[in-house]
Design an enzyme around this catalytic site. Structure first.
Site, PDB file in Angstrom:
ATOM      1  N   TYR A 113     -10.541   3.770  18.368  1.00 39.94           N
ATOM      2  CA  TYR A 113      -9.811   4.757  19.163  1.00 39.94           C
ATOM      3  C   TYR A 113      -9.889   4.319  20.613  1.00 39.94           C
ATOM      4  CZ  TYR A 113      -7.841   9.364  20.120  1.00 39.94           C
ATOM      5  OH  TYR A 113      -7.021  10.383  20.510  1.00 39.94           O
ATOM      6  N   LYS A 168       3.061  11.325  -7.650  1.00 38.90           N
ATOM      7  CA  LYS A 168       3.735  10.059  -7.367  1.00 38.90           C
ATOM      8  C   LYS A 168       2.859   9.187  -6.467  1.00 38.90           C
ATOM      9  CE  LYS A 168       7.984   8.540  -8.293  1.00 38.90           C
ATOM     10  NZ  LYS A 168       8.742   8.747  -9.513  1.00 38.90           N
TER      11      LYS A 168
END
Length: 462
Positions: A113, A168
């Site tokens: 970060y 899915k």
């Protein structure tokens, strides 16, 4: 009466006396209702009694009530909770995000970060193509739906479609290592869906359109393919077509017929049926009849729907006019992606010798597979409780794996053809028989072969 299914699986918790025969009495009682017992576990025991869990597949809720009353009637036995194992699997959803990098200390945090991440952002700002290598884009698919045509359930909305989209995503990861995320849209407006997908595209390496009703799905896919630089694949069309074609390749080997010579009847002219017919033609089929609700589409007829118009121009060269039942007389192949119980035993009997029947309406097919098998040489369905399941899972994970690996934005008819051939090739000539024309979804070779075929084709075509 429908058969018990793994999709309706329950666990019955029962308190029994502490006797040697108590557990067998309970399991016999459950089995007597027609349930398929999948497991028996003693989860608690004392000198006075036992707590037993019986897991089983059943037909429906009424079947569960029958099991409760049957077991409750046993002496000294009491039924406690009946848990729906399918709902339990879905509690809290089926997917999560997991970091690929450790955050053990300030040093890790500073690189993952701020401030270190700023350098990576600046690199991508200078060259957007670097996003494919420096972000999740290189391996991530958006599974996009509006919930308007979900499985056999119809227009149930985006919230209700989420369990399917999550499933899915699980399949993408399990079978091809592709990260996928559900994107359920609260709109049925074609232009709005296109606009949202274009706005989302920078974060994804591809878009899998799912359960969007026809004819809107055709325009959405066509426009996105034209306007985006990432692959867009409508699984209800092309996934179904690929696996159907793979099954047909092997079924024709079983019966000794050639695709260019056979007469094929396709029931259903929506997204799946149209895509199947287009792939059949690309694979060499010459004699195809397409049947909708009003019968066979006549060659040269005029339709407001451009996709039915395409079918009128490219099918039924024999100028046949009549119903679906009329059309299957003398046909070599029946492919159904439409509605339950459209054909009966006499219809299948009227087909050509060594007929092939793919009745894929799910869960209730166009003709019951047991009935079709009395006269057809090869029978396939979309169901998991019969041999030869035509399941899209065989196609889309490997297909997208190949597209991502090749960094391809184009999806061509040639890719669809080679994907079908790759799936069919997973069954050797020695293994091939009427009950085994399509590999298992758990065959590890399937996704690998499809991915390799797509990658090679994409790179050959630049």
């Amino acid at each position: 009466m429908s058969a018990p299914s793994p999709g309706y699986s329950i666990t019955v918790r029962v308190s029994t006396p502490a006797t040697f025969t108590a557990t067998s009495d309970v399991t016999n009682a459950v089995a007597s209702t027609g349930a398929q017992i999948t497991g028996v576990d003693v989860v608690g025991s004392s000198h006075s009694g036992m707590t037993v869990d019986v897991s089983c597949n059943i037909r429906d809720r009424a079947h569960g009530d029958e099991i409760r009353s049957t077991v409750d009637a046993l002496d000294g036995v009491e039924v406690g909770n009946i848990s729906d194992r399918t709902f339990l699997m879905h509690l809290g959803g089926k997917i999560e995000t997991t970091p690929k990098v450790p955050l053990r200390n300030r040093d890790d945090l500073s690189r993952a970060y701020t401030p270190g991440v700023a350098r990576v952002c600046q690199a991508i700002a200078k060259n957007k193509a670097d996003a494919r290598n420096l972000t999740i884009k290189r391996n991530t698919i958006a599974v996009v739906t509006d919930g308007s045509a979900v499985l056999g359930l119809g227009d149930i909305g985006p919230e209700a479609a989420m369990p399917v989209m999550e499933g899915k995503a699980v399949l993408f990861k399990q079978f091809a290592g592709v990260d996928a995320w559900p994107v359920a849209l609260d709109t049925n407006d074609t232009e709005e869906i296109i606009s949202i997908c274009k706005a989302l595209a920078p974060a994804y390496g591809g878009i899998n359109l799912e359960d969007i009703s026809a004819p809107r799905c055709f325009e959405i896919e066509a426009r996105l393919r034209e306007e985006l630089n990432i692959p867009v694949f409508h699984d209800d069309q092309h996934g179904t077509a690929i696996v159907t074609q793979a099954a047909l390749i092997n079924a024709l080997k079983v019966v000794g017929k050639d695709i260019g010579d056979i007469r094929i009847v396709v029931s259903g002219v929506g997204a799946a049926g149209t895509a199947i017919i287009k792939l059949l033609i690309a694979s060499g089929a010459q004699h195809i009849l397409a049947a909708g609700r009003n019968g066979v589409i006549e060659h040269g007829s005029t339709h407001e729907d451009q996709h039915r118009q395409w079918l009128a121009e490219h099918t039924n060269q024999e100028n046949f006019a009549g119903s679906l039942k009329d059309a299957v007389v003398g046909a070599d192949v029946f492919i159904g992606v439409s509605a339950p119980d459209l054909l009966d035993e006499e219809d299948i009997k009227a087909m050509n010798a060594n007929a092939i029947v793919f009745a894929m309406s799910n869960p209730d097919p166009e003709v019951h597979p047991d009935i079709a098998a009395r006269h057809a040489a090869v029978v396939a369905t979309g169901r998991s409780d019969y041999p030869n399941q035509i399941n899209n899972v065989l196609a889309f994970p490997g297909f997208f794996r190949g597209l991502l690996d090749a960094q391809s934005s184009d999806i061509t008819d040639e890719m669809l053809v080679v994907a079908a051939q790759a799936i069919a090739s997973c069954i050797s000539a020695d293994e091939l028989n009427p009950g085994y024309i399509i590999p298992s979804v758990f065959d590890p070779e399937v996704a690998t072969r499809v991915a390799e075929a797509i990658t090679e084709t994409a790179r050959q075509n630049g």
